[in-house]
Write a protein that holds these residues in place. Structure first.
Motif, PDB file in Angstrom:
ATOM      1  N   ALA A 260       0.826  -1.203   0.000  1.00 18.01           N
ATOM      2  CA  ALA A 260       0.000   0.000   0.000  1.00 18.01           C
ATOM      3  C   ALA A 260       0.864   1.259   0.000  1.00 18.01           C
ATOM      4  O   ALA A 260       1.924   1.307   0.637  1.00 18.01           O
ATOM      5  CB  ALA A 260      -0.930  -0.001   1.213  1.00 18.01           C
ATOM      6  N   ASN A 262       0.589   4.039   1.469  1.00 17.42           N
ATOM      7  CA  ASN A 262       0.810   4.730   2.737  1.00 17.42           C
ATOM      8  C   ASN A 262       1.551   3.877   3.762  1.00 17.42           C
ATOM      9  O   ASN A 262       1.610   4.244   4.934  1.00 17.42           O
ATOM     10  CB  ASN A 262      -0.518   5.208   3.331  1.00 17.42           C
ATOM     11  N   TRP A 263       2.150   2.761   3.345  1.00 17.04           N
ATOM     12  CA  TRP A 263       2.970   1.980   4.284  1.00 17.04           C
ATOM     13  C   TRP A 263       4.349   2.638   4.365  1.00 17.04           C
ATOM     14  O   TRP A 263       5.192   2.471   3.500  1.00 17.04           O
ATOM     15  CB  TRP A 263       3.100   0.528   3.841  1.00 17.04           C
ATOM     16  N   PRO A 301      -0.832  -4.217   4.815  1.00 14.13           N
ATOM     17  CA  PRO A 301      -0.682  -3.341   3.649  1.00 14.13           C
ATOM     18  C   PRO A 301      -0.399  -4.086   2.351  1.00 14.13           C
ATOM     19  O   PRO A 301      -0.252  -3.442   1.308  1.00 14.13           O
ATOM     20  CB  PRO A 301       0.523  -2.484   4.037  1.00 14.13           C
ATOM     21  N   SER A 312      -8.602  -4.208   6.989  1.00 20.01           N
ATOM     22  CA  SER A 312      -7.848  -3.047   7.442  1.00 20.01           C
ATOM     23  C   SER A 312      -8.614  -1.760   7.178  1.00 20.01           C
ATOM     24  O   SER A 312      -9.148  -1.551   6.085  1.00 20.01           O
ATOM     25  CB  SER A 312      -6.497  -2.988   6.727  1.00 20.01           C
ATOM     26  N   GLU A 314      -6.848   1.005   7.685  1.00 23.10           N
ATOM     27  CA  GLU A 314      -5.705   1.889   7.470  1.00 23.10           C
ATOM     28  C   GLU A 314      -5.209   1.874   6.028  1.00 23.10           C
ATOM     29  O   GLU A 314      -4.770   2.894   5.500  1.00 23.10           O
ATOM     30  CB  GLU A 314      -4.560   1.480   8.401  1.00 23.10           C
ATOM     31  N   TYR A 315      -5.279   0.698   5.401  1.00 27.86           N
ATOM     32  CA  TYR A 315      -4.703   0.544   4.070  1.00 27.86           C
ATOM     33  C   TYR A 315      -5.792   0.340   3.024  1.00 27.86           C
ATOM     34  O   TYR A 315      -6.716  -0.446   3.218  1.00 27.86           O
ATOM     35  CB  TYR A 315      -3.738  -0.642   4.045  1.00 27.86           C
TER      36      TYR A 315
END
Length: 332
Positions: A260, A262-263, A301, A312, A314-315
């Protein structure tokens, strides 16, 4: 297979006749790591067929977690293992309980033999075992950075102890991270008689990846640039292909995939090109590559698969890359 010797346990070590060396198939086999056994059947339904390998890693919170009965499987592992090959990632020791030096000295051979015995008793006598992966990175607490000789000695202790469990037919994967990272990884190679397969961790990530203002053509150019770096850098894919051929070992990919965006700001994002280039590369090395295992933790991610299995918040889903992976490797 790795050599072994009697240790007074009363169990006979596996011999080379018992455990023939891994052969490279015409088409590399495909595996998956999900981190959740309940997700396997729906993931396979999305993929279009059962995977050849199912992968799991051993928790490192204590020696007790090296026993299958104590591992946190969401569903029993035995039915999964009865229909698929198993790839196990294991660290040489739990970091809060001992040290690499103690393993190298042979202080924990009983623990490693018990680990092997546990796998055997649960139908995984012929599992493929990735020991102390990514040893060329400082992040690996059982790694080889600054201590390659000790690492090699410890690796041999683990393999010898595991082979001393009666009925053991394991294949052992020595698996650095692609690239030099923090050392020359070949300094930590245990030797041909101790290794069955050469493995690599490879992800679509790069510290110099595209800035936020990078548009479509820019993104494609940098993704291509990163793939070429993975292939051609020192200790890149081409170097490891040559190394595997030189040592007459199959090359495998126990952990690889997309990342991902944003990792940590280094991911390549939803990048189908990564799988396209990977498929092309293994196609040109079909005599060498035995299997590849996409790493797609359902909450992480790297997830590849149907969006509904990705838990997730977040991802973002990697939907285009997922579709490309399925098209390339499902055999449709």
């Amino acid at each position: 297979m790795a050599p072994s010797s009697s240790d007074g346990s009363g169990e006979q070590p596996a011999t080379e006749a018992d455990t023939p060396r891994t052969a490279v198939p015409d088409d590399p086999k495909v595996g998956v790591y999900l981190g959740n056994e309940e997700a396997l059947l729906p993931w396979e339904s999305w993929f279009g067929r059962p995977v050849d390998y199912y992968s799991f890693d051993v928790p490192t919170s204590g020696w007790d977690m090296y026993l299958v009965d104590n591992m946190p499987f969401e569903t029993p592992i035995e039915p999964i293992a009865s229909e698929r090959e198993i790839a196990v990632t294991v660290k040489m020791f739990p970091p809060d309980e001992t040290t690499l030096g103690a393993v190298a000295a042979g202080d924990h051979t009983d623990r490693h033999r018990e680990f092997a015995r546990s796998l055997i008793d649960h139908g995984m006598a012929d599992a493929t075992v990735r020991i102390a992966h990514e040893m060329n990175g400082r992040w690996s607490f059982d790694g080889a950075v600054g201590r390659p000789e000790r690492f090699v000695q410890a690796w041999r202790q683990v393999v010898e102890a595991m082979n001393a469990a009666g009925g053991a037919a394991f294949d052992y994967v020595w698996s650095p991270h692609v690239g030099r990272v923090d050392m020359n990884p070949r300094d930590a190679y245990p030797g041909d008689e101790w290794v069955d397969q050469i493995g690599l961790t490879v992800y679509d990530r790069y510290q110099q990846y595209y800035p936020s203002e990078c548009g479509g053509p820019c993104v494609r150019e940098l993704r291509e640039e990163n793939w070429n770096r993975l292939v051609n850098q020192e200790f890149g894919l081409e170097d490891w292909a040559a190394f595997a051929r030189e040592h007459d070992k199959p090359l495998v990919f126990p952990e690889y995939g997309v990342v991902a965006r944003n990792w940590n700001g280094v991911g390549g994002g939803d990048n189908p090109m990564f799988f396209e280039r990977f498929a092309e590369w293994i196609g040109t090395n079909e005599d060498l590559v035995a299997w590849h295992n996409v790493w797609c933790f359902v909450a992480g991610p790297h997830f590849v698969g149907p969006d509904q299995l990705h838990v997730s918040g977040e991802y973002q889903p990697l939907s285009d890359a997922s579709q490309t992976f399925r098209t390339l490797f499902s055999g449709e």
